[in-house]
Design an enzyme around this catalytic site. Structure first.
Site, PDB file in Angstrom:
ATOM      1  N   HIS A  96       0.830  -1.199   0.000  1.00  0.00           N
ATOM      2  CA  HIS A  96       0.000   0.000   0.000  1.00  0.00           C
ATOM      3  C   HIS A  96       0.865   1.250   0.000  1.00  0.00           C
ATOM      4  O   HIS A  96       1.819   1.363   0.774  1.00  0.00           O
ATOM      5  CB  HIS A  96      -0.930   0.026   1.216  1.00  0.00           C
ATOM      6  CG  HIS A  96      -1.753   1.280   1.315  1.00  0.00           C
ATOM      7  ND1 HIS A  96      -2.736   1.584   0.386  1.00  0.00           N
ATOM      8  CD2 HIS A  96      -1.716   2.325   2.187  1.00  0.00           C
ATOM      9  CE1 HIS A  96      -3.278   2.747   0.702  1.00  0.00           C
ATOM     10  NE2 HIS A  96      -2.672   3.216   1.786  1.00  0.00           N
ATOM     11  N   SER A  97       0.543   2.205  -0.879  1.00  0.00           N
ATOM     12  CA  SER A  97       1.227   3.494  -0.966  1.00  0.00           C
ATOM     13  C   SER A  97       2.716   3.268  -1.224  1.00  0.00           C
ATOM     14  O   SER A  97       3.079   2.681  -2.241  1.00  0.00           O
ATOM     15  CB  SER A  97       0.964   4.298   0.319  1.00  0.00           C
ATOM     16  OG  SER A  97       1.344   5.642   0.170  1.00  0.00           O
ATOM     17  N   MET A  98       3.611   3.702  -0.345  1.00  0.00           N
ATOM     18  CA  MET A  98       5.032   3.417  -0.536  1.00  0.00           C
ATOM     19  C   MET A  98       5.257   1.920  -0.704  1.00  0.00           C
ATOM     20  O   MET A  98       6.108   1.482  -1.485  1.00  0.00           O
ATOM     21  CB  MET A  98       5.847   3.933   0.652  1.00  0.00           C
ATOM     22  CG  MET A  98       7.344   3.651   0.553  1.00  0.00           C
ATOM     23  SD  MET A  98       8.285   4.150   2.020  1.00  0.00           S
ATOM     24  CE  MET A  98       8.044   2.680   3.052  1.00  0.00           C
ATOM     25  N   SER A 123      -1.759  -0.998  -4.095  1.00  0.00           N
ATOM     26  CA  SER A 123      -2.828  -0.195  -3.507  1.00  0.00           C
ATOM     27  C   SER A 123      -2.376   1.241  -3.260  1.00  0.00           C
ATOM     28  O   SER A 123      -1.274   1.486  -2.752  1.00  0.00           O
ATOM     29  CB  SER A 123      -3.260  -0.842  -2.179  1.00  0.00           C
ATOM     30  OG  SER A 123      -4.101   0.004  -1.432  1.00  0.00           O
TER      31      SER A 123
END
Length: 259
Positions: A96-98, A123
């Site tokens: 997710h994200s990073m 994500s």
């Protein structure tokens, strides 16, 4: 030297619940400032049908005494070297994200090693072709805190408590620096399936930007937009986990576990 010993795995990967024999393995990769414990609810929900392992990056929680990683590739390499190269258990990745960028780099390492992931879940992040200059890491502490509050991913009580804030700020700054200095290296598309998820009101990535991940694979591609902001997956946990279960049934079948 690669550390694929039990100690090396325990250092980089946390298992919160025991899986069933033959369960597919899901490696979860946290966001900036995040830690393995973010994925405890995921492990609780998917176990024992899925062997959930959450990455613990250096410089936080029980690894607080270790230096932070200097780059996202360093994080990907750390997780890669912690995986047992002899283990043939189907392996899926969720970032997710990073963590999505770390997952992308980890998938490249796995494919180059001849062990492609069964599926890569990405994500809350735009694809590499849509990356833009990110300067959050160049700002002062107040600007960094403002950005984190805008994304609503850290308990506001933590950000208002000076003592707690001083504990989390170093990890946040190190991670935002790793993201801000990340430059994708050109290479062939992945061969594994990609399942991309995002929130429809994410202030950091539009659905169109998230969909550009399609360019990064020659395999199957799925794209799902959920209601919510950058951390849509907290409120939408059940819907997201249903996507994960369905993809594991399709792309990691015959593992001996009823996902």
């Amino acid at each position: 030297m690669a550390d694929r010993s039990s100690a090396g795995q325990a250092k980089w990967l946390r298992r919160f619940h025991e899986p069933d024999p033959g369960a597919p393995r899901l490696i979860c990769l946290p966001h900036a400032g995040g830690s393995a414990s973010f994925y405890f609810p995921v492990s609780r929900a998917l176990s024992p049908a899925v062997d959930v392992r959450a990455a613990q990056y250096p410089g936080r929680q029980d690894r607080a005494a270790e230096p932070f990683a200097r780059s996202l590739r360093e994080l990907a390499q750390g997780v890669f070297h912690a995986l047992d190269e002899r283990d043939e258990t189907p392996l899926a990745l969720f970032g997710h994200s990073m963590g999505a960028l770390v997952g992308f780099e980890l998938a490249r390492l796995l494919e180059n090693a001849g062990r492609p992931p069964a599926v890569l879940f990405l994500s809350g992040r735009r694809g590499p072709s849509a990356e833009r200059t990110d300067t959050v890491h160049l700002g002062d502490d107040a600007q960094l805190i403002e950005e984190v509050m805008r994304l609503d991913g850290t308990d506001s009580a933590v950000l208002k408590d000076e003592d707690l804030l001083q504990l989390v700020l170093p990890a946040l700054r190190a991670d935002y620096h790793a993201v801000g200095t990340y430059r994708p290296v050109p290479g062939p598309p992945l061969g594994c399936p990609l399942v991309v998820l995002t929130g429809d009101a994410d202030p950091r990535v539009t659905p169109d930007e998230a969909r550009t991940w399609e360019k990064e694979t020659d395999g199957p591609f799925e794209f799902h937009v959920h209601p919510g902001g950058h951390f849509y997956l907290v409120a939408e946990q059940q819907a997201v986990l249903d996507r994960v279960r369905a993809a594991l049934r399709r792309f990691a079948p015959g593992t001996g576990a009823a996902v």
